[in-house]
Design a protein around this motif. Structure first.
Motif, PDB file in Angstrom:
ATOM      1  N   UNK A  83      -0.155  -6.015 -11.837  1.00 19.11           N
ATOM      2  CA  UNK A  83      -1.106  -5.273 -10.999  1.00 19.11           C
ATOM      3  C   UNK A  83      -1.869  -6.218 -10.074  1.00 19.11           C
ATOM      4  N   UNK A  84      -2.203  -7.414 -10.552  1.00 15.61           N
ATOM      5  CA  UNK A  84      -2.897  -8.383  -9.707  1.00 15.61           C
ATOM      6  C   UNK A  84      -2.025  -8.803  -8.524  1.00 15.61           C
ATOM      7  N   UNK A  85      -0.732  -8.963  -8.772  1.00 18.30           N
ATOM      8  CA  UNK A  85       0.191  -9.334  -7.698  1.00 18.30           C
ATOM      9  C   UNK A  85       0.221  -8.252  -6.614  1.00 18.30           C
ATOM     10  N   UNK A  86       0.375  -7.013  -7.046  1.00 19.90           N
ATOM     11  CA  UNK A  86       0.437  -5.928  -6.082  1.00 19.90           C
ATOM     12  C   UNK A  86      -0.910  -5.692  -5.403  1.00 19.90           C
ATOM     13  N   UNK A  87      -1.989  -5.976  -6.113  1.00 20.11           N
ATOM     14  CA  UNK A  87      -3.305  -5.839  -5.497  1.00 20.11           C
ATOM     15  C   UNK A  87      -3.454  -6.795  -4.316  1.00 20.11           C
ATOM     16  N   UNK A  88      -3.008  -8.027  -4.500  1.00 21.24           N
ATOM     17  CA  UNK A  88      -3.067  -9.000  -3.406  1.00 21.24           C
ATOM     18  C   UNK A  88      -2.193  -8.561  -2.241  1.00 21.24           C
ATOM     19  N   UNK A  89      -1.024  -7.988  -2.545  1.00 21.42           N
ATOM     20  CA  UNK A  89      -0.138  -7.520  -1.484  1.00 21.42           C
ATOM     21  C   UNK A  89      -0.787  -6.378  -0.699  1.00 21.42           C
ATOM     22  N   UNK A  90      -1.417  -5.455  -1.412  1.00 20.09           N
ATOM     23  CA  UNK A  90      -2.099  -4.353  -0.732  1.00 20.09           C
ATOM     24  C   UNK A  90      -3.251  -4.853   0.129  1.00 20.09           C
ATOM     25  N   UNK A  91      -3.965  -5.852  -0.364  1.00 24.62           N
ATOM     26  CA  UNK A  91      -5.068  -6.401   0.426  1.00 24.62           C
ATOM     27  C   UNK A  91      -4.555  -7.072   1.704  1.00 24.62           C
ATOM     28  N   UNK A  92      -3.428  -7.756   1.604  1.00 29.70           N
ATOM     29  CA  UNK A  92      -2.831  -8.348   2.801  1.00 29.70           C
ATOM     30  C   UNK A  92      -2.373  -7.266   3.774  1.00 29.70           C
ATOM     31  N   UNK A  93      -1.806  -6.187   3.231  1.00 30.63           N
ATOM     32  CA  UNK A  93      -1.370  -5.088   4.078  1.00 30.63           C
ATOM     33  C   UNK A  93      -2.543  -4.402   4.760  1.00 30.63           C
ATOM     34  N   UNK A  94      -3.696  -4.331   4.047  1.00 28.61           N
ATOM     35  CA  UNK A  94      -4.869  -3.682   4.622  1.00 28.61           C
ATOM     36  C   UNK A  94      -5.361  -4.427   5.865  1.00 28.61           C
ATOM     37  N   UNK A  95      -5.236  -5.746   5.855  1.00 30.87           N
ATOM     38  CA  UNK A  95      -5.675  -6.538   6.999  1.00 30.87           C
ATOM     39  C   UNK A  95      -4.826  -6.252   8.235  1.00 30.87           C
ATOM     40  N   UNK A  96      -3.561  -5.937   8.033  1.00 26.32           N
ATOM     41  CA  UNK A  96      -2.656  -5.719   9.164  1.00 26.32           C
ATOM     42  C   UNK A  96      -2.356  -4.244   9.406  1.00 26.32           C
ATOM     43  N   UNK A  97      -3.077  -3.346   8.737  1.00 24.89           N
ATOM     44  CA  UNK A  97      -2.839  -1.913   8.927  1.00 24.89           C
ATOM     45  C   UNK A  97      -3.238  -1.510  10.353  1.00 24.89           C
ATOM     46  N   UNK A  98      -2.407  -0.689  10.986  1.00 22.92           N
ATOM     47  CA  UNK A  98      -2.627  -0.329  12.390  1.00 22.92           C
ATOM     48  C   UNK A  98      -3.185   1.071  12.567  1.00 22.92           C
ATOM     49  N   UNK A  99      -3.029   1.922  11.576  1.00 18.88           N
ATOM     50  CA  UNK A  99      -3.505   3.303  11.695  1.00 18.88           C
ATOM     51  C   UNK A  99      -4.511   3.607  10.602  1.00 18.88           C
ATOM     52  N   UNK A 100      -5.355   4.592  10.879  1.00 20.26           N
ATOM     53  CA  UNK A 100      -6.366   5.006   9.890  1.00 20.26           C
ATOM     54  C   UNK A 100      -5.713   5.580   8.642  1.00 20.26           C
ATOM     55  N   UNK A 109      -4.723   5.169   2.864  1.00 25.12           N
ATOM     56  CA  UNK A 109      -3.734   5.191   1.778  1.00 25.12           C
ATOM     57  C   UNK A 109      -3.751   3.873   1.002  1.00 25.12           C
ATOM     58  N   UNK A 110      -3.846   2.767   1.714  1.00 29.55           N
ATOM     59  CA  UNK A 110      -3.883   1.461   1.054  1.00 29.55           C
ATOM     60  C   UNK A 110      -5.165   1.297   0.249  1.00 29.55           C
ATOM     61  N   UNK A 111      -6.297   1.712   0.811  1.00 33.39           N
ATOM     62  CA  UNK A 111      -7.569   1.618   0.095  1.00 33.39           C
ATOM     63  C   UNK A 111      -7.555   2.451  -1.183  1.00 33.39           C
ATOM     64  N   UNK A 112      -6.929   3.625  -1.131  1.00 32.29           N
ATOM     65  CA  UNK A 112      -6.826   4.460  -2.323  1.00 32.29           C
ATOM     66  C   UNK A 112      -5.993   3.785  -3.405  1.00 32.29           C
ATOM     67  N   UNK A 113      -4.915   3.155  -3.006  1.00 29.76           N
ATOM     68  CA  UNK A 113      -4.082   2.445  -3.978  1.00 29.76           C
ATOM     69  C   UNK A 113      -4.823   1.233  -4.539  1.00 29.76           C
ATOM     70  N   UNK A 114      -5.615   0.567  -3.721  1.00 38.44           N
ATOM     71  CA  UNK A 114      -6.400  -0.572  -4.198  1.00 38.44           C
ATOM     72  C   UNK A 114      -7.416  -0.117  -5.232  1.00 38.44           C
ATOM     73  N   UNK A 115      -8.092   1.002  -4.971  1.00 38.80           N
ATOM     74  CA  UNK A 115      -9.068   1.516  -5.938  1.00 38.80           C
ATOM     75  C   UNK A 115      -8.385   1.893  -7.251  1.00 38.80           C
ATOM     76  N   UNK A 116      -7.232   2.539  -7.158  1.00 34.59           N
ATOM     77  CA  UNK A 116      -6.516   2.901  -8.373  1.00 34.59           C
ATOM     78  C   UNK A 116      -6.113   1.681  -9.185  1.00 34.59           C
TER      79      UNK A 116
END
Length: 291
Positions: free
Chosen positions: A170-187, A192-199
């Motif tokens: 889960x820690x590995x995927x959390x870091x991946x989601x955080x990296x994706x959040x920085x480069x997200x282009x649409x709201x 969706x990424x923030x929801x997965x991070x909270x979960x």
């Protein structure tokens, strides 16, 4: 003349060969240019955010974590309960406190009950894992007569290892989601990424809490101790015999009668309603009897 024709043929043949070679060379160079300049077809975007995660690196890391968790020490939880009959609760409690202090143990919960027949002191003791057996033997030898003793051991190694591996994943995927959040282009992607991070963070908090609980139970074993003293009734103070029992029976009978009488008195509103009901019933019956 024949020689001239032969010479012209040789010159024509040499020119054709050079032209062919030059043409082939030009075609090759053009092919290389086209190949280098040809645009790469774009890769279709994933349908879900979770598909954007590259599994290869994560699985490699997870595999390494799995190898590390294989070397975890055994997670053994020891629990026990003892019931000891003593002659003096206060004296025995002092002995217990001294034994606990010498074994670096402490009382987590204390409960005292004093009835007509006995005195009971119930203790919940936490003791370092390495001192558990010594503590149990100390209570068995010097405090009183052991009426019952139950010792159990639970191996939590498999559960601890499983939770640790899942937590690392889960820690590995959390870091991946955080990296994706920085480069997200649409709201939409950001939400969706923030929801997965909270979960993931909630799941990680639960897993870490479970690991802390297991570590606490492993490091400190739990022992439930009950000090029991039976009260002996002497004939001089209690007068146990037929006369005493007869008086007790009369007292209990009188108390029962008084309780019954008070219960009946408490129903007085219903008794007031009985005459009214009888009157109304007779009146209705007399009307029905008239032609």
């Amino acid at each position: 003349m024949k020689n001239i024709v032969l010479a012209l043929s040789c010159l024509l043949l040499i020119h054709c060969n050079k032209s062919g070679v030059a043409e082939h060379s030009v075609k090759a160079d053009l092919f290389e240019v086209i190949s280098e300049d040809e645009p790469i077809s774009p890769v279709a975007p994933p349908n879900a955010v979770s598909e954007k995660l590259a599994p290869d690196k994560g699985y490699e890391t997870l595999s390494s974590v799995s190898k590390k968790t294989d070397t975890l020490s055994k997670k053994i939880i020891k629990n026990g309960d003892m019931k000891i009959q003593v002659g003096d609760i206060k004296k025995s409690q002092s002995q217990v406190n001294a034994i606990l202090k010498s074994n670096n143990a402490y009382i987590q919960k204390e409960d005292f009950q004093n009835t007509d027949r006995s005195e009971n002191l119930n203790l919940t003791v936490r003791v370092p894992h390495k001192n558990f057996d010594v503590l149990v033997n100390s209570f068995s030898d010097g405090v009183g007569s052991v009426l019952s003793k139950n010792i159990s051991s639970d191996d939590m190694t498999e559960e601890y290892t499983d939770i640790s591996i899942k937590l690392a994943n889960k820690k590995i995927y959390l870091e991946k989601y955080r990296d994706m959040l920085k480069s997200a282009s649409t709201t939409k992607d950001m939400l969706e990424i923030q929801e997965k991070i909270r979960g993931l963070e909630d799941e990680m908090d639960i897993a870490e809490g479970r690991l802390r609980f297991i570590d606490d139970r492993v490091n400190y074993s739990t022992l439930y101790i009950s000090l029991y003293k039976e009260k002996v009734r002497s004939s001089a103070t209690s007068k146990i015999g037929f006369g005493s029992r007869f008086i007790d029976s009369l007292t209990e009978g009188w108390n029962f009668f008084v309780g019954f009488l008070l219960g009946v008195v408490s129903l007085w509103p219903f008794f007031l309603l009985v005459p009214v009901v009888i009157f109304l019933w007779k009146k209705w019956k007399s009307r029905k009897a008239k032609p």
